[in-house]
Enzyme design. Structure first.
Site, PDB file in Angstrom:
ATOM      1  N   SER G  15       0.813  -1.218   0.000  1.00  0.00           N
ATOM      2  CA  SER G  15       0.000   0.000   0.000  1.00  0.00           C
ATOM      3  C   SER G  15       0.845   1.266   0.000  1.00  0.00           C
ATOM      4  O   SER G  15       0.391   2.301  -0.501  1.00  0.00           O
ATOM      5  CB  SER G  15      -0.929   0.008   1.210  1.00  0.00           C
ATOM      6  OG  SER G  15      -0.192  -0.008   2.405  1.00  0.00           O
ATOM      7  N   ASP G 191      -0.962   5.777  11.722  1.00  0.00           N
ATOM      8  CA  ASP G 191      -0.545   4.373  11.879  1.00  0.00           C
ATOM      9  C   ASP G 191       0.971   4.188  11.804  1.00  0.00           C
ATOM     10  O   ASP G 191       1.459   3.076  11.935  1.00  0.00           O
ATOM     11  CB  ASP G 191      -1.257   3.484  10.837  1.00  0.00           C
ATOM     12  CG  ASP G 191      -0.901   3.838   9.411  1.00  0.00           C
ATOM     13  OD1 ASP G 191       0.100   4.536   9.184  1.00  0.00           O
ATOM     14  OD2 ASP G 191      -1.647   3.414   8.507  1.00  0.00           O
ATOM     15  N   HIS G 194       1.828   4.169   6.717  1.00  0.00           N
ATOM     16  CA  HIS G 194       1.505   4.857   5.476  1.00  0.00           C
ATOM     17  C   HIS G 194       2.086   6.253   5.529  1.00  0.00           C
ATOM     18  O   HIS G 194       1.864   6.973   6.502  1.00  0.00           O
ATOM     19  CB  HIS G 194      -0.010   4.910   5.287  1.00  0.00           C
ATOM     20  CG  HIS G 194      -0.605   3.557   5.066  1.00  0.00           C
ATOM     21  ND1 HIS G 194      -1.211   2.851   6.075  1.00  0.00           N
ATOM     22  CD2 HIS G 194      -0.634   2.765   3.978  1.00  0.00           C
ATOM     23  CE1 HIS G 194      -1.603   1.678   5.597  1.00  0.00           C
ATOM     24  NE2 HIS G 194      -1.267   1.599   4.331  1.00  0.00           N
TER      25      HIS G 194
END
Lengths: 218, 218, 218, 218, 218, 218, 218, 218
Positions: G15, G191, G194
């Site tokens: 991601s 988080d 990311h």
């Protein structure tokens, strides 16, 4: 040719006019005027007279009767300062008497219809260069149909009132009657009222003829 | 009374039957059978015969012609092992000839219509206790209307074929014709085909009479 | 007049043709053919020739280059058994070289473009009564613009190939060039490719002239 | 027969009445009155008495107690000028005491319930030709169930108040008790309150009997 | 304590277990196991035994009967290689006989229910360290209710089969019966089957007791 | 045990409290109080004390600082007439200084934080039986982390103010510090603030201990 | 400068790379490469070297570990025929061991991680002009944090393997460590994995330096 | 360097500035300032000067002309108490004259444009440390294009007014003209106005140069 360069041209009425037009009025490119007959008129004028600018505005509101339209006349008609005004109203005044026959509050009887038209004229005639009425129509070829009969009588009122007040009137019913000699109304629109793109072209054609368009499309 | 306790009763056809029924068939409470005439028949049977259980299934598919229905006959009719089967098909066979007159591929001519019905009977008659046809109708009181005329002729085919193969046939057109003496078709449904809740009740009433219901509702 | 009663007329190409057309092809009333120039052509034909039936089909797919169109030629063109076929393709062959200049895999060079057109003709010419190409255009009046230049050269290829294979070709660029003398391309569509309703009318007008329409609209 | 041609008939209450009815009141065709028992009553009246017009209006609001209904009585009942008024309220006055037993602010005790009913009558009785109450019910056959017991006692209050003020009252509980001898309440609705289509038919049947309908359905 | 560090613990069954669990199994943080009783068990184990790791998996599927669960046993149970397996199934086997009494195809009679359980045991018992059944329950305190009665008899089958095959069985009905002495089932869930958060806590409590949890929460 | 039968218990604060609670306050079954620690407290109280009724209300609003909460204190706290009030606020007062360090307008410095708490106490203390503060926490085990440090200092303010005004204070940080000895904060929630279901259980456990719950769960 | 005109440059990973990139690869204008660091690299290259064309492709897939990436290596890497290949993978190999510590099936131990990297190199090295690895990082400045520690050890594996196979490696952790001296990780992304737009700029800066960009931005 | 630690920096204008910014102003992390050039400026400042804090605010509103911006000047500019103010307005004043040439009410002629700018300056200049204008631009390299010509003349007005009132002005057109020597405007944005990510980087680069940024990016 009725329109002059830089004219403000307002179309008002119900869903036949509205056809998904933008809110507030004037928003958007060509979609500002909806996707009904007003857009088609706009397209034709742009293509035929690209060197002139006609400011078309659409303030139709779906579901309106003359009673509803009168209530927003100042805001949605007079405030826009039209040079030319087209009014196409009456479908719902009649239709509600047939599709919801028990909902009496939504019915506009023919006497009130006539009075509403006259009040629209009274508030407007002196303020615009030209006010024009379009008759409501019913895409039903059977003249004995009860709703067709009543629509004809309401259309007759439009014509009488226009005559009385010396206003031009575009009678839309004959254009549909001609077309329905060849095709079934189901091919235009299942409800026999909303014109769809083909019916909108029939209306636009009548309006352009009325305007005295002097250039051929092809 | 035609139905017996624990009968499997299948209704099939097009959108008039479908009416939003669940997929796969049999899902849901009372909404499994859609919200059209099949639901109304189901409601009446539940209320009138609560001590018996009739397993009603609906496999109508919106837009279907006899050609489409035949293509799914094994899956959507025979595999369900009906005791009683009601078939209501033909609206779209006719309608497409009027609402999309140029889209030839969607038209089902009357000869093919007749053959399709006969093939349905041939594949089914011996496998069910009773197969029943319902005629298509058009909620148009004017018998001179072109689409009404054609619908009448297709309905006549249903009646002829049923007679030939010794099957009962429920003619739905008269129920609508009666009602339209009092109300305009616009109050049922603008397209004059989909019955809406009132038209569905007219159909359900005919079906319950046909079944020989022997208890009054009120 | 090029079209004959009951002709099957297929339009294929990219988003200029597609314009939101229905899938699968042939679904829907007038919206089956999208809301672009094909719909306008359809409207005009219905209104002008109501006594005849032309079966118009639209299999444009947004984003297609000649490479993509060739890959679905059997399914989306030949299987439909057209009498008349209109092909309008090449915008994306050019455009991708300018809007995503680094995404080489999407570029179709002019030699491949020519070959693709020739392959389309080879697979089709003998199977239809008339195959017609429309040139791609760019709504950019500045002929020195790099993308306009390349579009002109691709358009020239269309014309050369048509000449070589003795097919008619409708050159769309001049119609836009005329219009852009009066209005800025921003009033048609910000991207200068998708025609919008006014540009679609310009295209439809060219097509109707090409077909030899012999009745005036107004 | 209680209703007369051109009567204005208002139904008000909570979600049992509401059932997805249109807002504002009177909008829509047959969906204006929701899809619950009011729609079924409307359907039956249309089918049985097509030559008369009964103007049914639905102003139920989901979740309402008598306290909530009283707060909108002027707007949603009196302003509509009913000839006949049906009030079906009390489910939530009881239910909240069982499903959210700790949310005291939502509970309407039986004394307040009685007072609320009396205030409704006081503001209305002289202004309508007939005011009718429907008792709340619980689709629970076990009379020892705590919520059934309380619902019975609230229903008894309705009956007492109606007697005191000389108003008719339609007791709905027996119709459900009869049905639940044969079927489990889970087949009507999992929550044992909302009637679903079958329960709505049970209610509609009681109302039509109360009205003195003099024509059979089949 | 039944569970050991790094045990694979699978819960399977219907919507009571499923409760919105992730697909495919094991996706997500704590929401991977849904928001029902499995999540609550997971939460308690994490909080009470943070130094150990229990790999809980949830393969419940809403609407499943034993017939449906058996059909996916290999994929959704055996392939996951559980050390411990909890099976909670039977609600829908019973429920469909009451909420859709006429849809016979969805009913699982008690003999088939017993056989299905036995087949599950046969395919699994030797492959897991411990297989555990949970009885289905009905949040209905009235033991004379027809559905409660049948649910009790299906629950009895679970207990009998477990005894016969020497498997532990967690009887969930008593936990609900205790709670319903104080609160009405409407406060848990209107349908008396899905446990909601409070009922899920009641179930989780039984499971933790069964596991032999040896640390207090507070 | 702190709570008494029929107590009104209000929880207010920010997203840690809010957790998707219903608006307006009190709506819904168990989802009215959100799905965070308030729901878990509610579940435990229902299961442990089913014979008593505690009216829990949640007026947390996501994103609130003490400044925001103070602005709605009358409406969302005092108007609800709590017997017991739990306030959990301060996360965002600190967090905004770290996640949006340049958006000064959102930062609440520690002096203002103290004053805001004191104003809340001043407006409330005499009107409720017990006002309780919960300290904000940070699920970050590293006490040298800048945000953890500041959160500790804000937590210290809560404890000082409570001592000064003789109010109880539940310190939540230790419960998280204990848990984080075994698990990484990423397993609770990636942002180290929102507790998720496991963290909510840790909070609920502290609250139930504080309340003096005198019945074991298992 | 590493890149040459008309190079095919593929970025792959999870991601962090994906960042909402288009599917299938290559679709869209600048949004085809997502809105993460690949887009920023693309923007810089376009602005700094407009006279050259670098074909950047992004085949990151959110949630991927090395195990997942290896499974799609042929399709999403080799088939694209890169000249230059950037691989940024390992975050999830580590992260799942901390955020879902009990879901063992998702954990990729360090030995397998090393093997997976080696297999990627083996299948690729000879087919591209340059293969480059980016280390995974954790936006956590506390080197004693358990997840930071493990991420460091996985990053060390990347560096060792690159050294062994003579490939360049871009170590991303130092860039974040520098930034986190001034700002809290919460300002990058809650988080800590990311990168958000600021972290993506930090990555892009490292990549451009690595590429040997020889023109200043300002 | 123009900016000082803790400066309040407001950007206002139309969609070029807006670019999806949060409402109300200041909400969100880095997405609060939208995803256009303001975000890029913000990213660069954060990365280059992490030890300082610049409070960037974005109050652009899509579609605004100077007329619209003036109407919200107090609320969206002055109330935010900027130290530094960037104004980028005029695109729509020009654009509407070309894309909707007949909608006169939306056109802002050049005299009014000048007056509007002067009024903005008069209300603001003394209240901020520095007010800066950005010229509108058109991503059209052809200086003979009618819209480019008019945009140039409006840009000239900005420069004249800034000179007259002794304000700095950042001319954005040259940056685009340079870029368009190498790439076609279609690669930036099809409408040649909205800058997209590459054009936003071009703008951000100009702004950072203007601010006197004294640290290199790479």
């Amino acid at each position: 040719m009725l329109l002059r360069d830089r004219d403000r041209v307002v179309f008002t009425g119900d869903s036949v006019t509205d056809a998904g037009r933008a809110r507030p009025v004037g928003q958007g490119l060509w979609d500002g005027v909806g996707n009904g007959f007003v857009r088609q008129v706009d397209n034709f004028l742009n293509v035929l007279y690209p060197e002139q600018k006609f400011y078309l505005m659409n303030t139709g509101v779906s579901g309106n009767t003359t009673r509803d339209l009168l209530a927003r006349w100042q805001t949605d008609v007079l405030n826009l300062k039209p040079d030319i005004l087209f009014v196409c109203i009456g479908f719902n005044d009649v239709w509600r008497q047939f599709d919801t026959p028990c909902v009496f509050d939504l019915h506009v009887p023919i006497e009130e219809y006539r009075e509403n038209l006259i009040r629209m004229i009274g508030e407007t005639k002196d303020k615009v260069r030209q006010m024009v009425f379009l008759t409501p129509y019913y895409m039903e070829p059977n003249k004995e149909d009860a709703m067709r009969k009543m629509m004809d009588s309401y259309g007759a009122v439009v014509k009488e009132v226009c005559k009385e007040y010396d206003l031009p009137c575009v009678d839309l019913q004959p254009a549909f009657d001609d077309y329905l000699q060849y095709r079934h109304s189901a091919s235009l629109m299942w409800d026999r009222v909303h014109p769809g793109p083909i019916g909108s072209l029939l209306i636009a054609r009548e309006l352009l003829k009325f305007m005295g368009v002097d250039r051929p499309l092809f």
